[in-house]
Design an enzyme around this catalytic site. Structure first.
Site, PDB file in Angstrom:
ATOM      1  N   GLY A  35      -9.177 101.262   7.031  1.00 26.16           N
ATOM      2  CA  GLY A  35      -9.014  99.833   7.133  1.00 26.16           C
ATOM      3  C   GLY A  35      -7.554  99.358   6.573  1.00 26.16           C
ATOM      4  O   GLY A  35      -6.585 100.327   6.369  1.00 26.16           O
ATOM      5  N   GLY A  50      -5.254  98.335   4.542  1.00 32.04           N
ATOM      6  CA  GLY A  50      -4.948  98.574   3.146  1.00 32.04           C
ATOM      7  C   GLY A  50      -3.699  97.847   2.633  1.00 32.04           C
ATOM      8  O   GLY A  50      -3.615  97.603   1.521  1.00 32.04           O
ATOM      9  N   ARG A  51      -2.958  97.368   3.844  1.00 34.91           N
ATOM     10  CA  ARG A  51      -1.798  96.525   3.255  1.00 34.91           C
ATOM     11  C   ARG A  51      -1.381  95.573   4.699  1.00 34.91           C
ATOM     12  O   ARG A  51      -0.195  95.268   4.644  1.00 34.91           O
ATOM     13  CB  ARG A  51      -0.545  97.437   3.035  1.00 34.91           C
ATOM     14  CG  ARG A  51      -0.332  98.316   4.038  1.00 34.91           C
ATOM     15  CD  ARG A  51       1.286  99.097   3.899  1.00 34.91           C
ATOM     16  NE  ARG A  51       1.382 100.021   4.998  1.00 34.91           N
ATOM     17  CZ  ARG A  51       2.373 100.677   5.020  1.00 34.91           C
ATOM     18  NH1 ARG A  51       3.585 100.468   4.398  1.00 34.91           N
ATOM     19  NH2 ARG A  51       2.666 101.711   5.779  1.00 34.91           N
ATOM     20  N   ASP A  92      -0.532 100.601  -2.899  1.00 38.17           N
ATOM     21  CA  ASP A  92       0.090  99.004  -3.701  1.00 38.17           C
ATOM     22  C   ASP A  92       0.002  97.852  -2.615  1.00 38.17           C
ATOM     23  O   ASP A  92       0.327  96.731  -3.031  1.00 38.17           O
ATOM     24  CB  ASP A  92       1.348  99.156  -4.109  1.00 38.17           C
ATOM     25  CG  ASP A  92       2.336  99.535  -2.945  1.00 38.17           C
ATOM     26  OD1 ASP A  92       1.875  99.706  -1.895  1.00 38.17           O
ATOM     27  OD2 ASP A  92       3.683  99.760  -3.432  1.00 38.17           O
ATOM     28  N   ARG A 134       3.793  91.539  13.134  1.00 40.82           N
ATOM     29  CA  ARG A 134       3.648  92.441  14.607  1.00 40.82           C
ATOM     30  C   ARG A 134       2.704  91.518  15.267  1.00 40.82           C
ATOM     31  O   ARG A 134       1.648  91.005  14.866  1.00 40.82           O
ATOM     32  CB  ARG A 134       2.983  93.611  13.891  1.00 40.82           C
ATOM     33  CG  ARG A 134       2.511  94.528  14.990  1.00 40.82           C
ATOM     34  CD  ARG A 134       2.115  96.040  14.523  1.00 40.82           C
ATOM     35  NE  ARG A 134       0.890  96.152  13.871  1.00 40.82           N
ATOM     36  CZ  ARG A 134       0.438  97.619  13.407  1.00 40.82           C
ATOM     37  NH1 ARG A 134       1.482  98.504  13.269  1.00 40.82           N
ATOM     38  NH2 ARG A 134      -0.485  97.636  12.802  1.00 40.82           N
ATOM     39  N   ARG A 179      -8.913 100.081  17.575  1.00 43.73           N
ATOM     40  CA  ARG A 179      -8.189 101.462  17.808  1.00 43.73           C
ATOM     41  C   ARG A 179      -9.670 102.505  17.824  1.00 43.73           C
ATOM     42  O   ARG A 179     -10.620 102.003  17.699  1.00 43.73           O
ATOM     43  CB  ARG A 179      -7.982 101.794  16.196  1.00 43.73           C
ATOM     44  CG  ARG A 179      -6.878 100.846  15.592  1.00 43.73           C
ATOM     45  CD  ARG A 179      -7.239 100.990  13.957  1.00 43.73           C
ATOM     46  NE  ARG A 179      -6.553  99.764  13.453  1.00 43.73           N
ATOM     47  CZ  ARG A 179      -5.305  99.841  13.117  1.00 43.73           C
ATOM     48  NH1 ARG A 179      -4.509 100.850  12.938  1.00 43.73           N
ATOM     49  NH2 ARG A 179      -4.632  98.697  12.632  1.00 43.73           N
ATOM     50  N   ASP A 232      -6.978 106.466  13.755  1.00 45.26           N
ATOM     51  CA  ASP A 232      -6.692 105.088  13.419  1.00 45.26           C
ATOM     52  C   ASP A 232      -5.423 104.572  14.007  1.00 45.26           C
ATOM     53  O   ASP A 232      -5.169 103.387  13.905  1.00 45.26           O
ATOM     54  CB  ASP A 232      -6.794 105.038  11.999  1.00 45.26           C
ATOM     55  CG  ASP A 232      -5.676 105.930  11.082  1.00 45.26           C
ATOM     56  OD1 ASP A 232      -5.560 106.968  11.536  1.00 45.26           O
ATOM     57  OD2 ASP A 232      -4.943 105.174  10.515  1.00 45.26           O
ATOM     58  N   ASN A 233      -4.652 105.364  14.584  1.00 50.82           N
ATOM     59  CA  ASN A 233      -3.238 105.035  15.066  1.00 50.82           C
ATOM     60  C   ASN A 233      -3.329 105.094  16.601  1.00 50.82           C
ATOM     61  O   ASN A 233      -2.062 105.277  17.266  1.00 50.82           O
ATOM     62  CB  ASN A 233      -2.185 105.771  14.413  1.00 50.82           C
ATOM     63  CG  ASN A 233      -2.092 105.580  12.972  1.00 50.82           C
ATOM     64  OD1 ASN A 233      -2.278 104.689  12.656  1.00 50.82           O
ATOM     65  ND2 ASN A 233      -1.379 106.458  12.457  1.00 50.82           N
ATOM     66  N   ASP A 243       1.643 101.664  15.628  1.00 43.19           N
ATOM     67  CA  ASP A 243       1.970 102.307  14.286  1.00 43.19           C
ATOM     68  C   ASP A 243       3.088 103.322  14.256  1.00 43.19           C
ATOM     69  O   ASP A 243       3.156 104.475  14.600  1.00 43.19           O
ATOM     70  CB  ASP A 243       0.641 102.932  13.707  1.00 43.19           C
ATOM     71  CG  ASP A 243       0.398 102.601  12.201  1.00 43.19           C
ATOM     72  OD1 ASP A 243       1.415 102.607  11.545  1.00 43.19           O
ATOM     73  OD2 ASP A 243      -0.689 102.363  12.072  1.00 43.19           O
TER      74      ASP A 243
HETATM   75  P1  AMP Z   1      -0.939 104.558   8.219  1.00 43.95           P
HETATM   76  O1  AMP Z   1      -0.570 106.044   7.921  1.00 43.95           O
HETATM   77  O2  AMP Z   1       0.038 103.709   8.405  1.00 43.95           O
HETATM   78  O3  AMP Z   1      -1.605 104.829   9.614  1.00 43.95           O
HETATM   79  O4  AMP Z   1      -1.915 104.431   6.964  1.00 43.95           O
HETATM   80  C1  AMP Z   1      -3.071 104.898   6.786  1.00 43.95           C
HETATM   81  C2  AMP Z   1      -4.015 104.282   6.089  1.00 43.95           C
HETATM   82  O5  AMP Z   1      -3.539 103.939   4.865  1.00 43.95           O
HETATM   83  C3  AMP Z   1      -4.224 102.609   6.431  1.00 43.95           C
HETATM   84  O6  AMP Z   1      -5.756 102.305   6.192  1.00 43.95           O
HETATM   85  C4  AMP Z   1      -3.167 101.833   5.818  1.00 43.95           C
HETATM   86  O7  AMP Z   1      -3.895 100.559   5.597  1.00 43.95           O
HETATM   87  C5  AMP Z   1      -3.237 102.515   4.347  1.00 43.95           C
HETATM   88  N1  AMP Z   1      -2.048 102.455   3.771  1.00 43.95           N
HETATM   89  C6  AMP Z   1      -0.729 102.769   4.046  1.00 43.95           C
HETATM   90  N2  AMP Z   1       0.072 102.663   3.145  1.00 43.95           N
HETATM   91  C7  AMP Z   1      -0.443 101.837   2.368  1.00 43.95           C
HETATM   92  C8  AMP Z   1      -0.198 101.142   0.797  1.00 43.95           C
HETATM   93  N3  AMP Z   1       1.185 100.902   0.446  1.00 43.95           N
HETATM   94  N4  AMP Z   1      -0.913 100.379   0.349  1.00 43.95           N
HETATM   95  C9  AMP Z   1      -2.275 100.218   0.751  1.00 43.95           C
HETATM   96  N5  AMP Z   1      -2.773 100.944   1.817  1.00 43.95           N
HETATM   97  C10 AMP Z   1      -1.888 101.713   2.660  1.00 43.95           C
HETATM   98 MG    MG Z   2      -2.418 103.336  10.773  1.00 47.39          MG
END
Ligand code: AMP
Ligand code: MG
Length: 499
Positions: free
Chosen positions: A85, A87-88, A120, A172, A179, A248-249, A258
């Site tokens: 989900g 997360g940021r 974070d 964005r 996804r 997820d990407n 992503d």
């Molecule tokens: P990504 O590698 O960008 O595809 O992210 C994978 C997952 O990690 C997704 O659910 C993002 O929302 C979560 N995520 C990545 N960086 C952070 C962050 N700094 N704080 C919270 N969630 C994160």
């Molecule tokens: Mg992602």
């Protein structure tokens, strides 16, 4: 200010989202704003730009925003996470452009959500500018991609491995943020009602023709596979390595999504890996067709109960769609390669010539972009042909210095094919330059631009590079340095997610 936002995602079953607002930041300011995109989206570009820091930071959202975080699952490097989900990230709503097309308007780095796990919720300036630059470069190259409307500095530090870095939020837009992992989320929970609602939503938004098919879930799988085959072949055409093709990407729309540790090839290497977290080379350059197929198989798994009540029958039908996928990517790529050789209508002889070239490039460590662009000069028979031919030949000799005999032999094979496919003077090289860019977002230039922006708050190198990669196929007198491969000391061999 109202932006005309719509909120169809919020109508999906509650499992798929949580209403949550971006968290305000200390001192938001606009680092870069995409006026052309704002106008395309039907926004008052000037007015939105003037308030971008407030509108897109959470400090004062658009009046018609209904922020939410989306839920999804995903296989990351092969391992399944049942609940990822946003997360940021926050979806503010959807914009309908002048063509009637719907776009998600989405913030990344905008604070913690119920899906943050240990994170974070924030992002650093470098990676957000990186996504802005590379997504806009991809768009200019003609590839389907999410776009970047702005990067907002937060005026707050974020703590990463390298210490405290300046924070930022990326604004964005996307055809949608659906996804493979969106379907895996209700699929892995056996929540058929949500799965069905998601299927209806996805078909209505992206593939309305498939909604009336005998088996809509199967038609969705086929449609997504078709778009991914086109997309991945285009990645190969321009030498793009995504780097984190986790489920997820991978967007169901067929857009590239992503931008983390992604990179464009400098020297051609079929096994090239840049990402520091891709230890096994899972997402290496020429592995991308197979890994896209692997991801599509995960989509198929989630869809099985909607394909057929009998599980074996469902699997059989899905396999029939997925099995030919890698060959379809290769066939699209072969077509691109023929076009890059100036032989768009040639047959299998040209394919062999293309494969021989790739082998020679791999052996010599020849620069992918520069080599194909030089071929257009060598094939030029328009005005100033002699000079262009000489420059092109010199570039090839330099790139293939490790095997001059191999180069001569290959040039003979290629010439034989060209002679068999005559074209009007100048036309062939013009067409070749439309499929082989001169300017990509070269890794060493990207790193230098991001370092200036985040360390010295100097955006000038970023803006100069952005300007050049927005016209990748054009000759840009005075900007030739941007087309050159890195010197040995400038080579970037690893890229980082920076999350
Ligand atoms: P990504 O590698 O960008 O595809 O992210 C994978 C997952 O990690 C997704 O659910 C993002 O929302 C979560 N995520 C990545 N960086 C952070 C962050 N700094 N704080 C919270 N969630 C994160
Ligand atoms: Mg992602």
């Amino acid at each position: 200010m109202k932006l005309g936002l719509k909120h169809s995602w919020a109508q999906l079953p509650p499992l798929m989202h949580t209403a949550v607002a971006p968290l305000p930041v200390a001192n938001p300011y606009c680092l870069v704003f995409n006026r052309a995109l704002a106008t395309e989206l039907g926004l008052d570009a000037k007015a939105v730009e003037a308030q971008a820091g407030l509108l897109f930071s959470g400090n004062a959202l658009p009046d018609d925003a209904q922020p939410l975080a989306m839920a999804y699952a995903g296989h990351q490097f092969g391992g399944f996470s049942p609940r990822l989900g946003d997360g940021r990230a926050h979806l503010l709503g959807e914009l309908i452009d002048s063509q009637g097309k719907r776009h998600d308007l989405h913030l990344k780095g905008s604070g913690r959500t119920p899906y943050s796990r240990g994170g974070d919720g924030r992002a650093a300036v470098g990676p957000m500018l990186r996504e802005y630059l590379i997504s806009e470069a991809m768009h200019a190259l003609g590839l389907p991609t999410t776009r970047s409307l702005a990067v907002i500095g937060t005026g707050e530090p974020v703590l990463r491995e390298d210490g405290a870095l300046p924070g930022a939020i990326l604004v964005r837009t996307a055809a949608s943020h659906l996804r493979v992992g969106s379907f895996q989320y209700p699929g892995s929970r056996g929540d058929i009602d949500t799965l069905r609602a998601l299927l209806d939503y996805t078909l209505a938004r992206h593939y309305p023709a498939a909604a009336t098919a005998a088996v809509p879930a199967l038609a969705l799988l086929q449609a997504v596979a078709d778009q991914q085959a086109l997309l991945i072949a285009n990645w190969l055409r321009v030498g793009f390595v995504h780097g984190v093709m986790n489920t997820d990407n991978m967007a169901l729309s067929g857009e590239t999504i992503d931008y983390g540790p992604c990179a464009f090839l400098d020297e051609y290497d079929a096994n090239k890996v840049f990402s520091s977290i891709d230890h096994q080379g899972r997402y290496a350059f020429m592995n991308q067709p197979l890994l896209a197929q692997w991801n599509l198989a995960r989509l198929a798994e989630a869809l099985l109960p909607l394909i057929h009540a009998d599980a074996d029958a469902a699997v059989q039908q899905a396999v029939a769609i997925l099995e030919p996928f890698p060959a379809r990517v290769q066939s699209h790529y072969a077509q691109h390669l023929r076009a890059k050789l100036g032989l768009p209508d040639a047959g299998q002889g040209a394919d062999a010539v293309a494969q021989n070239l790739l082998q020679l490039m791999q052996h010599c460590g020849a620069d992918y972009t520069l080599t194909f662009r030089a071929l257009a000069d060598v094939a030029d028979d328009g005005p100033n042909a002699a000079q262009r031919q000489a420059t092109g030949t010199a570039t090839l000799q330099q790139q293939m210095a490790a095997d001059p005999t191999g180069l001569q032999q290959w040039l003979q094979q290629w010439r034989a094919q060209l002679d068999a496919a005559p074209a009007a003077p100048g036309e062939r090289s013009r067409a070749m330059r439309r499929v082989s860019p001169a300017y990509i977002a070269r890794n060493h230039l990207v790193e230098a631009a991001l370092a200036s922006a985040s360390t010295d708050a100097d955006m000038a190198p970023f803006k100069a590079l952005l300007q050049v990669v927005q016209h990748p196929y054009d000759e840009q007198p005075g900007q030739e340095a941007f087309a050159l491969p890195p010197l040995p000391a400038q080579r970037v061999t690893r890229t980082f997610c920076g999350t």
